[in-house]
Write an enzyme that holds these catalytic residues in place. Structure first.
Site, PDB file in Angstrom:
ATOM      1  N   LYS A   1       0.837  -1.238   0.071  1.00 42.24           N
ATOM      2  CA  LYS A   1      -0.156   0.037  -0.063  1.00 42.24           C
ATOM      3  C   LYS A   1       0.709   1.059  -0.061  1.00 42.24           C
ATOM      4  O   LYS A   1       0.734   2.130  -0.646  1.00 42.24           O
ATOM      5  CB  LYS A   1      -0.931   0.088   1.079  1.00 42.24           C
ATOM      6  CG  LYS A   1      -1.618  -1.198   1.237  1.00 42.24           C
ATOM      7  CD  LYS A   1      -2.907  -0.921   2.463  1.00 42.24           C
ATOM      8  CE  LYS A   1      -2.354  -0.816   3.928  1.00 42.24           C
ATOM      9  NZ  LYS A   1      -1.778  -2.007   4.253  1.00 42.24           N
TER      10      LYS A   1
ATOM     11  N   ARG B   1      -9.578   0.064   9.674  1.00 43.29           N
ATOM     12  CA  ARG B   1      -8.983  -1.216   9.937  1.00 43.29           C
ATOM     13  C   ARG B   1      -9.891  -2.029  10.486  1.00 43.29           C
ATOM     14  O   ARG B   1      -9.607  -3.341  10.671  1.00 43.29           O
ATOM     15  CB  ARG B   1      -7.661  -1.058  10.805  1.00 43.29           C
ATOM     16  CG  ARG B   1      -6.563  -1.280  10.051  1.00 43.29           C
ATOM     17  CD  ARG B   1      -5.374  -1.163  10.890  1.00 43.29           C
ATOM     18  NE  ARG B   1      -3.970  -1.586  10.639  1.00 43.29           N
ATOM     19  CZ  ARG B   1      -3.276  -1.102  10.039  1.00 43.29           C
ATOM     20  NH1 ARG B   1      -3.316   0.186   9.599  1.00 43.29           N
ATOM     21  NH2 ARG B   1      -1.985  -1.623   9.723  1.00 43.29           N
TER      22      ARG B   1
ATOM     23  N   ARG C   1      12.014  -6.846   6.373  1.00 39.29           N
ATOM     24  CA  ARG C   1      12.217  -5.650   5.509  1.00 39.29           C
ATOM     25  C   ARG C   1      12.627  -4.772   6.251  1.00 39.29           C
ATOM     26  O   ARG C   1      12.483  -4.577   7.534  1.00 39.29           O
ATOM     27  CB  ARG C   1      10.875  -5.453   5.032  1.00 39.29           C
ATOM     28  CG  ARG C   1      10.005  -4.332   5.575  1.00 39.29           C
ATOM     29  CD  ARG C   1       8.561  -4.354   4.735  1.00 39.29           C
ATOM     30  NE  ARG C   1       7.812  -3.658   5.844  1.00 39.29           N
ATOM     31  CZ  ARG C   1       6.564  -3.308   5.934  1.00 39.29           C
ATOM     32  NH1 ARG C   1       5.982  -3.331   4.611  1.00 39.29           N
ATOM     33  NH2 ARG C   1       5.925  -2.737   6.991  1.00 39.29           N
TER      34      ARG C   1
ATOM     35  N   ARG D   1      11.562  -1.538  11.285  1.00 38.93           N
ATOM     36  CA  ARG D   1      10.503  -1.216  11.975  1.00 38.93           C
ATOM     37  C   ARG D   1      10.296  -2.323  13.106  1.00 38.93           C
ATOM     38  O   ARG D   1      10.440  -3.374  13.254  1.00 38.93           O
ATOM     39  CB  ARG D   1       9.235  -1.212  11.169  1.00 38.93           C
ATOM     40  CG  ARG D   1       9.069   0.153  10.668  1.00 38.93           C
ATOM     41  CD  ARG D   1       7.704   0.393   9.714  1.00 38.93           C
ATOM     42  NE  ARG D   1       6.319  -0.400  10.332  1.00 38.93           N
ATOM     43  CZ  ARG D   1       5.425  -0.265   9.585  1.00 38.93           C
ATOM     44  NH1 ARG D   1       5.578   0.148   8.023  1.00 38.93           N
ATOM     45  NH2 ARG D   1       4.126  -1.184   9.826  1.00 38.93           N
TER      46      ARG D   1
ATOM     47  N   ARG E   1       0.382  -9.378  13.687  1.00 42.33           N
ATOM     48  CA  ARG E   1      -0.141  -8.319  12.608  1.00 42.33           C
ATOM     49  C   ARG E   1      -0.906  -9.147  11.704  1.00 42.33           C
ATOM     50  O   ARG E   1      -1.993  -8.441  11.420  1.00 42.33           O
ATOM     51  CB  ARG E   1       0.930  -7.438  12.014  1.00 42.33           C
ATOM     52  CG  ARG E   1       1.426  -6.375  12.959  1.00 42.33           C
ATOM     53  CD  ARG E   1       2.762  -5.857  12.420  1.00 42.33           C
ATOM     54  NE  ARG E   1       2.801  -5.274  11.188  1.00 42.33           N
ATOM     55  CZ  ARG E   1       3.642  -4.968  10.325  1.00 42.33           C
ATOM     56  NH1 ARG E   1       4.941  -5.740  10.556  1.00 42.33           N
ATOM     57  NH2 ARG E   1       3.503  -4.235   9.251  1.00 42.33           N
TER      58      ARG E   1
END
Ligand code: ADP
Length: 226
Positions: A13, A88, A127, A154, A165
């Protein structure tokens, strides 16, 4: 042009939102980036949100709805915006309907980037992200192509947060899609091609009228073609 980007964590996204922002010149509203900015700035909200993000859980609907209400009322959102990371949950989607109604706005398109769960786990684990511009990169990349910053991981891309998540996404966020399907707004795009291929499809979807819009133009304003 008001666009909603929908997809799991790691579905791309942020990358597509950057492309859309450049193309249409409208702001990218990314609730995750907004929360990380609060954490960075050490605000009260940031202090509350930090452990929640690190664990891969969701910040409360009440707080998130307040943040988005405030952001959408800012003047730069008048010509349009790209929403990323909100709603969400179904209560967030219902609150956003009310908010958009109050502001006299509607979404032109919901763009759903579809990526299978096993690819998501692979993409998220390890990542790296640029702390300045938020672009994401594969593991072991050294610096950001755009601004040369040293990349970081992160907190919520650490292995212990990735699975929670995805699980919370499947439980709380997948039902949000049905909310928009009924309105004929959703364009499904395979999120597994090259970035350029996906960008072409996203742009085509963003530029084509929704089923709901076609019905309205044809005079069937209340028609709910899916
Ligand atoms: P991703 O989509 O890759 O998980 P985001 O940057 O969109 O990452 O969001 C990071 C985190 O911020 C989420 O895991 C969650 O803790 C919090 N967050 C962002 N948006 C919302 C929201 N609308 N409702 C609740 N929590 C949110």
């Amino acid at each position: 042009m008001n666009l909603l980007l929908y997809g799991a964590p790691g579905s791309g996204k942020g990358t597509q939102a950057n492309m859309l922002r450049g193309h249409f010149g409208i702001p990218h509203i990314a609730t995750g980036d907004m929360l990380r900015a609060e954490i960075q700035a050490g605000t009260e909200l940031g202090r509350q949100a930090q452990p929640i993000l690190a664990a891969g859980r969701y910040v409360s609907d009440e707080i998130m709805i307040g943040i988005v209400r405030h952001r959408l009322s800012e003047p730069d959102c008048q010509p349009g915006f790209i929403m990323d990371g909100f709603p969400r949950t179904v209560p967030q989607a219902e609150a956003l309907d009310d908010l958009m109604g109050d502001l006299g706005k509607r979404f032109d398109r919901v763009i759903y980037l579809m990526v299978p769960v096993e690819d998501l786990l692979h993409r998220l684990s390890g990542r790296l992200v640029c702390p300045v511009c938020q672009r994401t990169y594969p593991p072991a990349t050294e610096a950001c192509d755009a601004d040369g910053s040293t990349l970081v991981q992160r907190d919520d891309d650490k292995p212990e947060a990735v699975r929670p998540r995805i699980e919370i996404y499947l439980e709380k966020t997948v039902p949000v899609l049905d909310h928009y399907r009924g309105e004929g707004l959703v364009s499904e795009i395979d999120g597994r091609g090259t970035i350029d291929e996906i960008s072409r499809q996203v742009l085509a979807a963003a530029s084509s009228p929704s089923n709901g819009e076609v019905a309205r133009r044809a005079g069937g304003a209340e028609s709910k073609t899916a």
